[in-house]
Design a protein around this motif. Structure first.
Motif, short mmCIF file in Angstrom:
data_model
loop_
_atom_site.label_atom_id
_atom_site.label_comp_id
_atom_site.label_asym_id
_atom_site.label_seq_id
_atom_site.Cartn_x
_atom_site.Cartn_y
_atom_site.Cartn_z
N UNK A 146 76.03 45.24 144.96
CA UNK A 146 76.64 46.32 144.82
C UNK A 146 77.72 46.51 146.13
N UNK A 147 77.47 46.03 147.22
CA UNK A 147 78.31 45.95 148.55
C UNK A 147 79.45 45.43 148.06
N UNK A 148 79.62 44.39 147.16
CA UNK A 148 81.08 43.61 146.82
C UNK A 148 81.55 44.35 145.62
N UNK A 149 81.23 45.69 145.32
CA UNK A 149 81.72 46.27 143.97
C UNK A 149 82.15 47.70 144.47
N UNK A 163 78.99 44.54 156.02
CA UNK A 163 80.08 44.28 157.13
C UNK A 163 79.39 44.57 158.59
N UNK A 164 78.37 45.61 158.76
CA UNK A 164 77.79 45.59 160.13
C UNK A 164 76.92 44.41 160.16
N UNK A 165 76.24 43.88 159.35
CA UNK A 165 75.60 42.56 159.53
C UNK A 165 76.22 41.26 160.13
N UNK A 166 77.42 41.21 159.16
CA UNK A 166 78.39 40.23 159.39
C UNK A 166 78.94 40.22 160.82
#
Length: 258
Positions: A146-149, A163-166
């Motif tokens: 769902x993070x991509x939607x 985003x935080x993890x990346x």
């Protein structure tokens, strides 16, 4: 994989069921001692006894509500204990809201945001302090496809975790700390039942087993990957979603996947 370290303890939130319980079992099998965090003391105690009996590890129970300031503070205190270092943090606790944003109460949305974003941020910050001192550590933040939607506040919260993890994987990877955002699709757990979703509305091919999801997440994290999307089918869906117009992927059904 055999764990040999003075910091061979993993703390798992949302540990009483679903992906959290599966993380505990697979980590215990690898030799990690566990700190089990969830709201339900009885279920945690049952799981802790199972892990100790099956794998011979130490399993500590910490009952805490991570939507509450006091609950988060208790887990931060445990992560900050220099006498009992935690080498692996799994930010797994989560909840879903069945209704659209405008139909939910502000209080429900506040708890939702506190659990997915504030708790993960505070616990990660606490865990990083000792990990940076040791020059090693592992963190998995359970995000979602769902993070991509663009689909409501669930997607927004999971996008924050992604985003935080990346960023954290890049920023702290040079210090020996591996941070991974786990982005599964639909998984056979209690998550959807607790939010009142009818699981039969989604095709069977979209559902994954918790064992597969956790195995792939642990392997990706061990290899230092910033993002883990379990199964080829969801890897394809995520790549397709990246190129489709937002108006197409933002439509109904607005149902989160843990």
């Amino acid at each position: 994989m055999t764990v040999n370290s003075s910091a061979a303890t993993a703390l798992v939130t949302g540990a009483s069921a679903g992906l959290g319980a599966e993380f505990c079992r697979q980590l215990a099998q690898q030799g990690w001692n566990l700190v089990l965090v969830a709201r339900t003391q009885d279920r945690l105690a049952t799981l802790a006894a199972e892990l100790t009996a099956s794998f011979g590890v130490t399993a500590e129970v910490l009952a805490a509500d991570l939507t509450d300031d006091g609950g988060r503070a208790a887990v931060v205190e445990r992560l900050s204990d220099p006498a009992q270092p935690v080498g692996f943090l799994i930010n797994n606790a989560g909840l879903g809201l069945l209704n659209d944003f405008a139909d939910n109460t502000v209080e429900d949305e506040r708890r939702h945001l506190a659990l997915h974003v504030q708790a993960a941020m505070e616990l990660t910050h606490a865990a990083l302090q000792s990990m940076l001192e040791r020059g090693s550590g592992r963190i998995i933040n359970v995000s979602s496809v769902a993070a991509f939607l663009p689909r409501g506040t669930y997607s927004a919260a999971k996008a924050w975790l992604l985003s935080f993890s990346r960023w954290a994987n890049i920023a702290y990877g040079r210090s020996g700390i591996q941070v991974t955002a786990l982005c599964p699709g639909f998984v056979h757990t209690e998550f959807h039942q607790r939010m009142g979703m009818d699981k039969t509305t989604s095709p069977q091919w979209m559902w994954l087993g918790a064992g597969q999801v956790v195995r792939e997440a642990l392997a990706d994290n061990a290899h230092g990957r910033a993002v883990s999307v379990p199964s080829w089918r969801y890897k394809v869906l995520v790549n397709v979603a990246k190129v489709l117009p937002a108006r197409l992927v933002a439509g109904p059904p607005r149902i989160p996947a843990p």
